[in-house]
Each structure stands twice: as C-alpha cells, then as structure tokens.
Design a protein around this motif. Sequence first.
Motif, mmCIF file in Angstrom:
data_model
loop_
_atom_site.group_PDB
_atom_site.id
_atom_site.type_symbol
_atom_site.label_atom_id
_atom_site.label_comp_id
_atom_site.label_asym_id
_atom_site.label_seq_id
_atom_site.Cartn_x
_atom_site.Cartn_y
_atom_site.Cartn_z
ATOM 1 N N SER A 152 0.831 -1.216 0.000
ATOM 2 C CA SER A 152 0.000 0.000 0.000
ATOM 3 C C SER A 152 0.859 1.257 0.000
ATOM 4 C CB SER A 152 -0.968 0.003 1.192
ATOM 5 O OG SER A 152 -1.802 -1.122 1.168
ATOM 6 N N ILE A 153 1.839 1.266 -0.859
ATOM 7 C CA ILE A 153 2.781 2.382 -0.935
ATOM 8 C C ILE A 153 2.125 3.532 -1.693
ATOM 9 C CG2 ILE A 153 5.050 3.101 -1.760
ATOM 10 C CD1 ILE A 153 5.768 0.024 -1.665
ATOM 11 N N ARG A 154 2.184 4.731 -1.118
ATOM 12 C CA ARG A 154 1.585 5.890 -1.772
ATOM 13 C C ARG A 154 2.363 7.158 -1.459
ATOM 14 N NH1 ARG A 154 -1.796 9.103 1.643
ATOM 15 N NH2 ARG A 154 -3.085 9.813 -0.081
ATOM 16 N N ARG A 155 2.314 8.077 -2.370
ATOM 17 C CA ARG A 155 2.904 9.396 -2.167
ATOM 18 C C ARG A 155 1.863 10.283 -1.505
ATOM 19 N NH1 ARG A 155 5.502 10.184 -8.198
ATOM 20 N NH2 ARG A 155 6.320 8.065 -8.288
ATOM 21 N N SER A 156 2.316 11.136 -0.598
ATOM 22 C CA SER A 156 1.437 12.083 0.068
ATOM 23 C C SER A 156 1.991 13.484 -0.118
ATOM 24 C CB SER A 156 1.329 11.769 1.563
ATOM 25 O OG SER A 156 0.763 10.494 1.754
ATOM 26 N N LEU A 157 1.094 14.448 -0.104
ATOM 27 C CA LEU A 157 1.533 15.831 -0.208
ATOM 28 C C LEU A 157 1.944 16.335 1.160
ATOM 29 C CD1 LEU A 157 -1.273 17.259 -2.514
ATOM 30 C CD2 LEU A 157 1.095 16.730 -3.141
ATOM 31 N N PRO A 158 3.128 16.922 1.282
ATOM 32 C CA PRO A 158 3.543 17.454 2.576
ATOM 33 C C PRO A 158 2.615 18.579 3.017
ATOM 34 C CG PRO A 158 5.125 18.051 0.872
ATOM 35 C CD PRO A 158 4.118 17.142 0.247
ATOM 36 N N ALA A 159 2.388 18.654 4.293
ATOM 37 C CA ALA A 159 1.614 19.712 4.943
ATOM 38 C C ALA A 159 0.111 19.585 4.761
ATOM 39 C CB ALA A 159 2.072 21.097 4.493
ATOM 40 N N THR A 160 -0.350 18.693 3.872
ATOM 41 C CA THR A 160 -1.789 18.644 3.642
ATOM 42 C C THR A 160 -2.379 17.249 3.602
ATOM 43 O OG1 THR A 160 -1.491 18.608 1.237
ATOM 44 C CG2 THR A 160 -1.731 20.766 2.264
ATOM 45 N N ASP A 161 -1.593 16.222 3.370
ATOM 46 C CA ASP A 161 -2.149 14.924 3.027
ATOM 47 C C ASP A 161 -1.496 13.797 3.805
ATOM 48 O OD1 ASP A 161 -3.599 13.014 1.541
ATOM 49 O OD2 ASP A 161 -1.980 12.836 0.079
ATOM 50 N N THR A 162 -2.307 12.839 4.236
ATOM 51 C CA THR A 162 -1.810 11.594 4.793
ATOM 52 C C THR A 162 -2.853 10.511 4.552
ATOM 53 O OG1 THR A 162 -1.016 10.413 6.742
ATOM 54 C CG2 THR A 162 -2.699 12.075 7.134
ATOM 55 N N GLY A 163 -2.404 9.322 4.301
ATOM 56 C CA GLY A 163 -3.309 8.191 4.163
ATOM 57 C C GLY A 163 -3.657 7.586 5.509
#
Length: 70
Positions: free
Chosen positions: A24-35
């Motif tokens: 379940s590897i994913r990229r997240s946006l810093p400061a705004t996003d987390t899975g």
Amino acid sequence: GGEHLCLLTASYLEEIAAAAGFVSIRRSLPATDTGYPALMDPAALGTEEADDPECPHTLVVEAEKPRDAA
C-alpha cells in the motif's frame, strides 16, 4: 572519504519500500495529506512549509508493513 551521494526520488523510495516488503505504498503531499489520519496529528502536518505543492521541499512516501499471513 566514505561519503555516499544518492538522489532520493519518490519512485526510488517506493522501489526500496516494495523491496523491503512494504505494501500500500503511496505518495502524500507534505503539509496537507496523509493516508493515515488516525495516526497523524493534523497539527504536525501544518508544521511543514509547502509554498508550492508541485515542487515540495519534503518528499513523503507512506506504506504499510504487511500483516502476518497466518
């Protein structure tokens, strides 16, 4: 002497995580996003400066350790 230089890209970090068995590897946006909002304090997300989401200063890749198949 003894210095190693490596360019860490999202695709390279994803490759390393997959090779180590993460899923379940994913990229997240810093400061705004987390899975994983249940694990990540929203106040912590706000501490990262994100002037331009298209060119972040921080690279975030999230993944899960697989559960035992037993």
